[in-house]
Scaffold this motif. Structure first.
Motif, PDB file in Angstrom:
ATOM      1  N   TYR A 459     -11.651 -14.967   4.423  1.00  0.00           N
ATOM      2  CA  TYR A 459     -11.137 -13.756   3.791  1.00  0.00           C
ATOM      3  C   TYR A 459      -9.657 -13.612   4.136  1.00  0.00           C
ATOM      4  O   TYR A 459      -9.202 -13.948   5.227  1.00  0.00           O
ATOM      5  N   TYR A 460      -8.916 -13.132   3.156  1.00  0.00           N
ATOM      6  CA  TYR A 460      -7.462 -13.075   3.270  1.00  0.00           C
ATOM      7  C   TYR A 460      -6.943 -12.187   2.144  1.00  0.00           C
ATOM      8  O   TYR A 460      -7.708 -11.730   1.282  1.00  0.00           O
ATOM      9  N   SER A 461      -5.651 -11.949   2.116  1.00  0.00           N
ATOM     10  CA  SER A 461      -5.046 -11.161   1.049  1.00  0.00           C
ATOM     11  C   SER A 461      -3.701 -11.767   0.680  1.00  0.00           C
ATOM     12  O   SER A 461      -3.121 -12.541   1.437  1.00  0.00           O
ATOM     13  N   PHE A 462      -3.209 -11.397  -0.478  1.00  0.00           N
ATOM     14  CA  PHE A 462      -1.870 -11.815  -0.893  1.00  0.00           C
ATOM     15  C   PHE A 462      -1.361 -10.843  -1.945  1.00  0.00           C
ATOM     16  O   PHE A 462      -2.133 -10.123  -2.594  1.00  0.00           O
ATOM     17  N   ILE A 470      -7.284  -8.975  -2.632  1.00  0.00           N
ATOM     18  CA  ILE A 470      -8.072  -9.072  -1.402  1.00  0.00           C
ATOM     19  C   ILE A 470      -9.260  -9.974  -1.698  1.00  0.00           C
ATOM     20  O   ILE A 470     -10.071  -9.684  -2.582  1.00  0.00           O
ATOM     21  N   VAL A 471      -9.347 -11.079  -0.974  1.00  0.00           N
ATOM     22  CA  VAL A 471     -10.438 -12.035  -1.140  1.00  0.00           C
ATOM     23  C   VAL A 471     -11.386 -11.876   0.045  1.00  0.00           C
ATOM     24  O   VAL A 471     -10.971 -11.986   1.202  1.00  0.00           O
ATOM     25  N   GLU A 491      -6.489  -3.290   5.264  1.00  0.00           N
ATOM     26  CA  GLU A 491      -5.767  -3.779   4.086  1.00  0.00           C
ATOM     27  C   GLU A 491      -5.710  -2.717   2.997  1.00  0.00           C
ATOM     28  O   GLU A 491      -4.661  -2.481   2.398  1.00  0.00           O
ATOM     29  N   LEU A 492      -6.832  -2.083   2.715  1.00  0.00           N
ATOM     30  CA  LEU A 492      -6.863  -1.063   1.671  1.00  0.00           C
ATOM     31  C   LEU A 492      -5.988   0.138   2.033  1.00  0.00           C
ATOM     32  O   LEU A 492      -5.284   0.696   1.181  1.00  0.00           O
ATOM     33  N   ASP A 493      -6.024   0.545   3.297  1.00  0.00           N
ATOM     34  CA  ASP A 493      -5.221   1.691   3.728  1.00  0.00           C
ATOM     35  C   ASP A 493      -3.724   1.405   3.646  1.00  0.00           C
ATOM     36  O   ASP A 493      -2.915   2.328   3.500  1.00  0.00           O
ATOM     37  N   SER A 494      -3.352   0.137   3.746  1.00  0.00           N
ATOM     38  CA  SER A 494      -1.926  -0.220   3.785  1.00  0.00           C
ATOM     39  C   SER A 494      -1.304  -0.369   2.405  1.00  0.00           C
ATOM     40  O   SER A 494      -0.086  -0.547   2.284  1.00  0.00           O
ATOM     41  N   ILE A 495      -2.107  -0.311   1.347  1.00  0.00           N
ATOM     42  CA  ILE A 495      -1.588  -0.556  -0.002  1.00  0.00           C
ATOM     43  C   ILE A 495      -0.764   0.641  -0.479  1.00  0.00           C
ATOM     44  O   ILE A 495      -1.206   1.791  -0.396  1.00  0.00           O
ATOM     45  N   ASP A 496       0.421   0.368  -0.977  1.00  0.00           N
ATOM     46  CA  ASP A 496       1.291   1.381  -1.575  1.00  0.00           C
ATOM     47  C   ASP A 496       1.214   1.207  -3.090  1.00  0.00           C
ATOM     48  O   ASP A 496       1.761   0.247  -3.642  1.00  0.00           O
ATOM     49  N   HIS A 538     -10.638   3.847  -2.601  1.00  0.00           N
ATOM     50  CA  HIS A 538      -9.278   3.326  -2.756  1.00  0.00           C
ATOM     51  C   HIS A 538      -8.962   2.957  -4.201  1.00  0.00           C
ATOM     52  O   HIS A 538      -7.928   2.348  -4.468  1.00  0.00           O
ATOM     53  N   VAL A 539      -9.835   3.307  -5.127  1.00  0.00           N
ATOM     54  CA  VAL A 539      -9.621   3.105  -6.565  1.00  0.00           C
ATOM     55  C   VAL A 539      -9.216   1.655  -6.846  1.00  0.00           C
ATOM     56  O   VAL A 539      -8.176   1.377  -7.447  1.00  0.00           O
TER      57      VAL A 539
END
Length: 664
Positions: A459-462, A470-471, A491-496, A538-539
């Protein structure tokens, strides 16, 4: 460019003299192998953890050029150590991944490629007793005629592995035989410019053996330091080691264009020797976060979405059509909607939005090996036939058929971790998996519980321009309090959403499905219980899955009901393995917009602007009457799925859901 974690060398000042070499190369296996270089032969392997191999007994790499069955006795035989005279070691299985570092001014890309095991150690006949570990590298630049940066692979970016044989293979093998993989090089290139086209080659290098010269202060220079100064290059035809010598004109490193040649740095015996390389190929870096492609491209961003691909006839059919989609194309005038925040003429719309594929999202079950690791080679060989595979980043999710559980060593996901390199949070942590974590069906082992597998490619993100990806791993625990669950929340909380208004989650096992199969599977039921609430909170815009060999797209959904702020759930599991799953109910559920269980295909997701995207399901084939399939459904050629999607983030919570056809 700053090139991390790989070692870099700026070669802009390097001038080469090209001429034929009189030195013949001998390629052989090493008598011993360092753990960090991987690919060792192992008896009684116990642990593979954090991308390092630990074994009670280390043997040499297999001597043959084809990955297959190898005998311990032959591998260790001294008579085999000076074989392979004049054989070429050419880079293969070249593919890309989005890098970890994406910001307003810098981008990164991971370039992966491999060489057969025989290429690891190189001997020189002109230097008896000399041998060196070969070096994987890339040379890269934004001008194909002036590629001025050389990047060397090092440390855990160099990986290989060995694995047990299947029962069928063991019938035709000797005791102790094992499969040995290529050596894979995963080179992350940082400090690239966002939204910019780069050109690159993959190289196999060796270092010369002469003692390094001393500089003015009396210190000996390393090969890397020597390489920054002017050097001479000799050229050897790898297919004709007796070729006559000739002197050519001066070239810069970026000017090397000869076919089927070996380039040998020659300053005395110092420097590097370029043994083999690919032709020049190209990639486009992602736009900066929150941006679309800048001028002169000035266009939207398109993802290809597929799953459960394999290397079957229908797989090739799907990939072939994906290759055609990769080239530029136009959108019909009547497809252009009236959408907010953009008022474009048809001609301007074509210029901005007509394009090929920018990134591929593959939702797991990549090659279907059933424990036969040579099938991974077949899959990568198939993909390498298509140009887009070397030019478009491929982002993968872990499928159940990618686990390749080895009941002898209790290891798993070896190929998945070693052959690919995603933008990792940190190196993989994989503890051994006891037998009771798997159902055993001959050579295929089906996971039946969460595995002790964290990070790495699991699992990772980019970030890709205006989208955050988000994978997730369906087979690592995502229960509350688990490592993956806590990471996902972070990760979800950090998304702008002012920077990345589109949020896309990909995993193998679907949360929502209109098909009979896998309805009660733990990875689905637990995901509905624990993942759906935070995806809704987080929609998240899209949740992409495979696993089920059919196609489905939901309307925005929450708690099995249409909801204007819920995710759109997509099952794109009809890439090539099968397309034949039975429906759960004869009439599709109210939250399902399109479903099909008869045709193969993939989807494209085109991010047009902050508020609107376009989804298109592309049919690539169907199961014919005479195919040997257990189940076949008659295809409905009138079925289509080509829709505009409004970003749920901008939909009011109390807004009534409007379907794509304009009805409530």
């Amino acid at each position: 460019m700053s090139l991390s974690p790989s070692l870099f060398v700026s070669a802009a000042i390097v001038t080469f003299y090209l001429l034929m070499s009189s030195e013949n190369f001998v390629l052989a296996t090493a008598a011993t192998a360092s753990n960090e270089w991987g690919g060792v032969g192992v008896r009684g392997s116990k642990i593979h953890n954090n991308n390092k191999q630990y074994a009670p007994e280390i043997l040499s790499s297999p001597p043959n050029s084809r990955n297959s069955v190898h005998h311990f006795e032959e591998i260790n035989s001294p008579q085999r150590s000076l074989s392979f005279v004049g054989q070429a070691c050419r880079p293969r299985h070249v593919h890309l991944s989005v890098g970890r570092n994406q910001n307003a001014t810098h981008s990164s890309m991971i370039v992966s490629f491999s060489f057969p095991p025989k290429c690891r150690t190189i001997y020189s006949r002109s230097c008896p007793g000399c041998q060196t570990i070969s070096i994987g590298a890339i040379i890269i630049g934004d001008d194909p005629n002036d590629m001025s940066t050389l990047v060397l692979a090092e440390g855990d970016s160099i990986m290989s592995y060995n694995a047990s044989l299947t029962r069928e293979q063991m019938k035709h093998s000797r005791e102790g035989d094992r499969y040995f993989s290529d050596t894979y090089y995963h080179i992350e290139v940082n400090d690239l410019k966002p939204g910019t086209r780069y050109h690159y080659k993959c190289l196999l290098l060796k270092e010369n053996h002469a003692d390094p010269p001393e500089d003015e202060g009396g210190d000996k220079k390393s090969a890397i330091q020597r390489y920054e100064s002017s050097i001479e290059v000799e050229e050897v035809d790898v297919d004709n080691e007796d070729a006559s010598k000739r002197r050519l004109t001066q070239h810069s490193l970026g000017g090397i264009q000869s076919e089927n040649s070996v380039y040998t740095t020659n300053r005395g015996l110092s420097g590097f020797q370029v043994i083999s390389r690919t032709n020049v190929t190209t990639f486009l870096t992602p736009p900066a976060p929150g941006e679309w492609y800048p001028p002169p491209l000035d266009r939207s961003i398109k993802f290809a979405v597929l799953g459960d691909l394999g290397a079957y006839p229908h797989s090739r059919e799907t990939v072939s059509k994906l290759e055609h989609n990769w080239v530029d194309h136009k959108i019909n005038d009547d497809e252009i909607p009236e959408i907010r925040s953009e008022d474009l003429s048809a001609e301007d719309y074509h210029l901005r939005h007509g394009q090929g594929i920018d990134c591929i999202l593959l939702a797991g079950d990549i090659s279907y090996t059933n424990g036969d690791h040579s099938v991974w080679d077949d899959w990568l060989d198939m993909m390498s036939e298509f140009d887009f595979f070397k030019s478009v980043p491929l982002q993968i999710a872990l499928g159940n058929h990618d686990l390749d559980y080895d009941p002898d060593t209790l290891d798993y996901a070896l190929a998945y971790e070693h052959r690919f390199r995603m933008p990792q949070v940190q190196p993989a942590i994989r503890d051994l998996a006891p037998h009771e974590l798997f159902h055993h069906h001959n050579d295929f082992k089906q996971a039946k519980d969460f595995l002790p597998y964290e990070y790495g490619n699991a699992y990772y993100s980019f970030t890709f321009g205006p989208s955050k990806h988000i994978v997730l791993s369906s087979y690592s625990s995502f229960l509350p309090g688990s490592t993956q669950y806590d990471w996902l929340l972070s990760e979800l909380d950090s998304i702008d959403r002012s920077i990345t208004p589109w949020v896309i989650v990909m995993l193998h096992c679907p949360l929502y499905s209109t098909f009979q199969i896998h309805q009660k599977e733990m990875y689905t039921t637990e995901a509905l219980s624990h993942l759906e609430p935070i995806l809704l909170q987080h929609v998240v815009n899209f949740v992409i899955a495979g696993h089920i060999h059919s196609y489905m797209r939901s309307v925005p959904t929450a708690n099995f009901s249409p909801n204007p702020r819920g995710p759109i759930y997509i099952i794109q599991g009809n890439g090539g393995r099968n397309a034949n799953e039975a429906y759960l109910n004869p009439t599709q559920e109210e939250w399902v917009h399109v479903r099909d269980h008869s045709m193969y295909g993939y989807g494209t997701l085109d991010l047009i602007n902050v508020t609107h995207a376009k989804w298109h399901w592309i049919k690539t084939g169907f199961t014919a009457d005479d195919e040997e399939k257990k189940v076949r459904f008659e295809p409905d050629f009138s079925l289509h799925d080509d829709v505009w999607v409004e970003n749920q983030w901008f939909v009011a919570e109390d807004e009534e859901l409007v379907d794509e056809d304009g009805s409530n």
